[in-house]
Write a protein that holds these residues in place. Structure first.
Motif, PDB file in Angstrom:
ATOM      1  N   PHE A   1      -5.321 -12.566  -1.170  1.00 38.62           N
ATOM      2  CA  PHE A   1      -5.676 -12.740   0.249  1.00 38.62           C
ATOM      3  C   PHE A   1      -4.916 -11.733   1.109  1.00 38.62           C
ATOM      4  CE2 PHE A   1      -5.107 -14.358   4.526  1.00 38.62           C
ATOM      5  CZ  PHE A   1      -6.380 -14.777   4.865  1.00 38.62           C
ATOM      6  N   ALA A   2      -3.637 -11.566   0.855  1.00 44.64           N
ATOM      7  CA  ALA A   2      -2.825 -10.629   1.643  1.00 44.64           C
ATOM      8  C   ALA A   2      -3.318  -9.195   1.487  1.00 44.64           C
ATOM      9  CB  ALA A   2      -1.359 -10.726   1.214  1.00 44.64           C
ATOM     10  N   SER A   3      -3.672  -8.820   0.266  1.00 40.18           N
ATOM     11  CA  SER A   3      -4.127  -7.449   0.039  1.00 40.18           C
ATOM     12  C   SER A   3      -5.536  -7.214   0.564  1.00 40.18           C
ATOM     13  CB  SER A   3      -4.073  -7.103  -1.460  1.00 40.18           C
ATOM     14  OG  SER A   3      -4.877  -7.983  -2.215  1.00 40.18           O
ATOM     15  N   SER A   4      -6.267  -8.300   0.910  1.00 41.99           N
ATOM     16  CA  SER A   4      -7.611  -8.135   1.458  1.00 41.99           C
ATOM     17  C   SER A   4      -7.577  -7.712   2.921  1.00 41.99           C
ATOM     18  CB  SER A   4      -8.437  -9.416   1.290  1.00 41.99           C
ATOM     19  OG  SER A   4      -7.874 -10.485   2.014  1.00 41.99           O
ATOM     20  N   VAL A   5      -6.386  -7.394   3.426  1.00 41.24           N
ATOM     21  CA  VAL A   5      -6.255  -6.739   4.734  1.00 41.24           C
ATOM     22  C   VAL A   5      -7.072  -5.451   4.735  1.00 41.24           C
ATOM     23  CG1 VAL A   5      -4.191  -5.453   4.068  1.00 41.24           C
ATOM     24  CG2 VAL A   5      -4.599  -5.951   6.476  1.00 41.24           C
ATOM     25  N   THR A   6      -7.342  -4.931   3.536  1.00 46.25           N
ATOM     26  CA  THR A   6      -8.113  -3.691   3.400  1.00 46.25           C
ATOM     27  C   THR A   6      -9.598  -3.882   3.696  1.00 46.25           C
ATOM     28  OG1 THR A   6      -8.224  -4.142   1.026  1.00 46.25           O
ATOM     29  CG2 THR A   6      -6.554  -2.588   1.759  1.00 46.25           C
ATOM     30  N   TYR A   7     -10.039  -5.116   3.980  1.00 49.42           N
ATOM     31  CA  TYR A   7     -11.420  -5.324   4.425  1.00 49.42           C
ATOM     32  C   TYR A   7     -11.691  -4.608   5.742  1.00 49.42           C
ATOM     33  CZ  TYR A   7     -12.808  -9.166   1.272  1.00 49.42           C
ATOM     34  OH  TYR A   7     -13.167  -9.922   0.203  1.00 49.42           O
ATOM     35  N   VAL A   8     -10.809  -4.836   6.708  1.00 47.85           N
ATOM     36  CA  VAL A   8     -11.037  -4.360   8.068  1.00 47.85           C
ATOM     37  C   VAL A   8     -10.400  -2.989   8.314  1.00 47.85           C
ATOM     38  CG1 VAL A   8     -10.855  -4.963  10.515  1.00 47.85           C
ATOM     39  CG2 VAL A   8     -11.062  -6.775   8.807  1.00 47.85           C
ATOM     40  N   MET A   9      -9.361  -2.680   7.584  1.00 48.95           N
ATOM     41  CA  MET A   9      -8.664  -1.401   7.767  1.00 48.95           C
ATOM     42  C   MET A   9      -9.589  -0.184   7.747  1.00 48.95           C
ATOM     43  SD  MET A   9      -5.157  -1.965   5.618  1.00 48.95           S
ATOM     44  CE  MET A   9      -4.939  -0.210   5.349  1.00 48.95           C
ATOM     45  N   PRO A  10     -10.519  -0.088   6.769  1.00 52.81           N
ATOM     46  CA  PRO A  10     -11.387   1.096   6.741  1.00 52.81           C
ATOM     47  C   PRO A  10     -12.276   1.212   7.977  1.00 52.81           C
ATOM     48  CG  PRO A  10     -11.463  -0.058   4.650  1.00 52.81           C
ATOM     49  CD  PRO A  10     -10.754  -0.953   5.614  1.00 52.81           C
ATOM     50  N   ILE A  11     -12.680   0.080   8.537  1.00 54.18           N
ATOM     51  CA  ILE A  11     -13.519   0.109   9.738  1.00 54.18           C
ATOM     52  C   ILE A  11     -12.736   0.722  10.896  1.00 54.18           C
ATOM     53  CG2 ILE A  11     -14.813  -1.290  11.392  1.00 54.18           C
ATOM     54  CD1 ILE A  11     -15.200  -3.352   9.134  1.00 54.18           C
ATOM     55  N   VAL A  12     -11.504   0.261  11.067  1.00 54.37           N
ATOM     56  CA  VAL A  12     -10.645   0.793  12.128  1.00 54.37           C
ATOM     57  C   VAL A  12     -10.389   2.281  11.902  1.00 54.37           C
ATOM     58  CG1 VAL A  12      -8.374   0.639  13.230  1.00 54.37           C
ATOM     59  CG2 VAL A  12      -9.539  -1.454  12.475  1.00 54.37           C
TER      60      VAL A  12
ATOM     61  N   GLN B   1     -21.540   8.357   1.531  1.00 51.95           N
ATOM     62  CA  GLN B   1     -20.147   7.908   1.537  1.00 51.95           C
ATOM     63  C   GLN B   1     -20.030   6.525   2.181  1.00 51.95           C
ATOM     64  OE1 GLN B   1     -18.344  11.553   3.322  1.00 51.95           O
ATOM     65  NE2 GLN B   1     -16.807  11.272   1.736  1.00 51.95           N
ATOM     66  N   GLY B   2     -20.837   6.293   3.217  1.00 52.70           N
ATOM     67  CA  GLY B   2     -20.846   4.982   3.850  1.00 52.70           C
ATOM     68  C   GLY B   2     -21.303   3.895   2.887  1.00 52.70           C
ATOM     69  N   LEU B   3     -22.341   4.216   2.094  1.00 56.04           N
ATOM     70  CA  LEU B   3     -22.832   3.261   1.089  1.00 56.04           C
ATOM     71  C   LEU B   3     -21.785   3.033   0.008  1.00 56.04           C
ATOM     72  CD1 LEU B   3     -26.524   4.538   0.713  1.00 56.04           C
ATOM     73  CD2 LEU B   3     -25.722   2.490   1.935  1.00 56.04           C
ATOM     74  N   ALA B   4     -21.057   4.100  -0.364  1.00 51.32           N
ATOM     75  CA  ALA B   4     -19.995   3.970  -1.355  1.00 51.32           C
ATOM     76  C   ALA B   4     -18.879   3.073  -0.824  1.00 51.32           C
ATOM     77  CB  ALA B   4     -19.437   5.350  -1.716  1.00 51.32           C
ATOM     78  N   ALA B   5     -18.581   3.214   0.475  1.00 52.61           N
ATOM     79  CA  ALA B   5     -17.561   2.371   1.094  1.00 52.61           C
ATOM     80  C   ALA B   5     -17.992   0.902   1.065  1.00 52.61           C
ATOM     81  CB  ALA B   5     -17.330   2.818   2.536  1.00 52.61           C
ATOM     82  N   ILE B   6     -19.288   0.654   1.307  1.00 49.84           N
ATOM     83  CA  ILE B   6     -19.817  -0.711   1.249  1.00 49.84           C
ATOM     84  C   ILE B   6     -19.683  -1.273  -0.163  1.00 49.84           C
ATOM     85  CG2 ILE B   6     -21.917  -2.108   1.440  1.00 49.84           C
ATOM     86  CD1 ILE B   6     -22.768  -0.262   3.738  1.00 49.84           C
ATOM     87  N   LEU B   7     -19.956  -0.437  -1.172  1.00 51.33           N
ATOM     88  CA  LEU B   7     -19.790  -0.869  -2.569  1.00 51.33           C
ATOM     89  C   LEU B   7     -18.357  -1.308  -2.839  1.00 51.33           C
ATOM     90  CD1 LEU B   7     -21.749   1.551  -4.956  1.00 51.33           C
ATOM     91  CD2 LEU B   7     -22.081  -0.911  -4.653  1.00 51.33           C
TER      92      LEU B   7
ATOM     93  N   LEU C   1     -10.300   4.470   0.300  1.00 50.85           N
ATOM     94  CA  LEU C   1      -9.712   4.416  -1.045  1.00 50.85           C
ATOM     95  C   LEU C   1      -8.595   3.378  -1.106  1.00 50.85           C
ATOM     96  CD1 LEU C   1      -9.556   8.216  -1.946  1.00 50.85           C
ATOM     97  CD2 LEU C   1     -11.080   6.498  -2.920  1.00 50.85           C
ATOM     98  N   ASN C   2      -7.917   3.179  -0.001  1.00 51.48           N
ATOM     99  CA  ASN C   2      -6.849   2.182   0.065  1.00 51.48           C
ATOM    100  C   ASN C   2      -7.389   0.765  -0.142  1.00 51.48           C
ATOM    101  OD1 ASN C   2      -3.947   1.713   0.689  1.00 51.48           O
ATOM    102  ND2 ASN C   2      -4.798   0.530   2.377  1.00 51.48           N
ATOM    103  N   SER C   3      -8.709   0.611   0.018  1.00 47.09           N
ATOM    104  CA  SER C   3      -9.343  -0.696  -0.187  1.00 47.09           C
ATOM    105  C   SER C   3      -9.307  -1.143  -1.644  1.00 47.09           C
ATOM    106  CB  SER C   3     -10.800  -0.659   0.289  1.00 47.09           C
ATOM    107  OG  SER C   3     -10.879  -0.369   1.657  1.00 47.09           O
ATOM    108  N   LEU C   4      -8.863  -0.257  -2.526  1.00 49.71           N
ATOM    109  CA  LEU C   4      -8.757  -0.620  -3.939  1.00 49.71           C
ATOM    110  C   LEU C   4      -7.582  -1.547  -4.209  1.00 49.71           C
ATOM    111  CD1 LEU C   4      -9.438   2.879  -5.554  1.00 49.71           C
ATOM    112  CD2 LEU C   4     -10.976   0.920  -5.536  1.00 49.71           C
TER     113      LEU C   4
END
Length: 292
Positions: A246-257, A273-279, A98-101
């Motif tokens: 660009f700075a806020s796109s740190v949330t690209y990798v954060m969910p994976i970790v 939920q995994g598919l929703a995360a990909i969306l 959710l933080n990826s928003l």
């Protein structure tokens, strides 16, 4: 080292540090309440940043202080409590997704408040991202009926605050040193955090006799030193040498970790939920992608 390489290095380091923050919050909550966690996180971080950055405060002009206060409240103080409250009900991996928003909300706030124009592709990315968010929350509530997914609202509210903060830093604090921004934030945060902690039962014998208390204090200290104090200085520098999106796109990798940590900690996570995360991440990608 070229500026482009530096910003990608900062982005990767932040992704790993902040991606691990969600599991540290979860573990800290085993021996602390959400309000104690939020207060301690602000106090410990404040002590560290003021110890190393107090000397930088004299170089900040008076006109910048109002923005430092707002930045501190939106980017640090309130979210530290909101994430802790949210994770009393929802899993750490879900909170991270959710933080990826944040990048999506950065675009929305940039357009609505800071008058930064958006492209049709970015608007499409926002729509896709929010569809993914809705699916993630709905399916999460089905998979974990014992968890109250209304608490996801605390994470979503925090992403709006983070988005506002990166726009504020880029527009109003661009010429302030990253350490000065971080220390300036906590000049105003640390006192209310201490007051909040005093109004909890933190200083009671029952709290110290809790078998999980010592481990919780270790987790919150690591979270404060690495995940907040050091990470914030890196993040403010990243905002200044790149763009808010660009700075806020740190949330690209954060969910994976965070997802890896969640799975290791036996958190339930479904394929949908995994598919929703990909969306959500596709939405973030569309928002961030430059035109050819």
């Amino acid at each position: 080292m070229k500026n482009t390489n530096v910003k990608w290095m900062y982005l990767l380091v932040l992704s790993v540090i902040w991606g691990s923050s969600f599991i540290l919050i979860k573990k800290s909550l085993l021996g602390l309440t959400a309000y104690q966690l939020g207060a301690l996180r602000s106090i410990i971080t404040g002590i560290i940043l003021l110890a190393f950055g107090y000397h930088t405060l004299k170089n900040i002009s008076k006109s910048k202080w109002i923005w430092l206060i707002i930045s501190g409240l939106l980017g640090s103080f309130i979210p530290s409590f909101f994430f802790a409250i949210a994770e009393t009900e929802i899993d750490s991996a879900v909170a991270s997704i959710l933080n990826s928003l944040v990048p999506l909300n950065t675009i929305l706030l940039g357009f609505a408040v800071f008058k930064i124009t958006s492209t049709k592709r970015q608007v499409l990315g926002v729509i896709i991202g929010f569809i993914g968010t809705a699916i993630l929350i709905l399916k999460g509530s089905e998979l974990n009926p014992n968890q109250n997914y209304l608490y996801a609202g605390y994470v979503i509210a925090s992403t709006l605050m983070y988005a506002a903060n990166v726009n504020i830093i880029k527009r109003y604090l661009q010429d302030v040193k990253p350490l000065a921004i971080a220390a300036g934030n906590y000049v105003f945060i640390i006192l209310p955090a201490i007051i909040i902690l005093l109004f909890t039962d933190f200083f009671t014998a029952e709290r110290f006799s809790n078998p999980n208390f010592t481990n919780a204090m270790i987790y919150i200290t690591v979270l404060s030193v690495l995940g907040t104090a050091i990470a914030k200085v890196i993040f403010f520098k990243l905002v200044q040498i790149s763009t808010p999106v660009f700075a806020s796109s740190v949330t690209y990798v954060m969910p994976i970790v965070a997802l890896i940590w969640g799975v290791l900690d036996d958190e339930a996570f479904s394929l949908i939920q995994g598919l929703a995360a990909i969306l959500i991440l596709v939405g973030v990608y569309l928002v961030h992608k430059r035109k050819a």
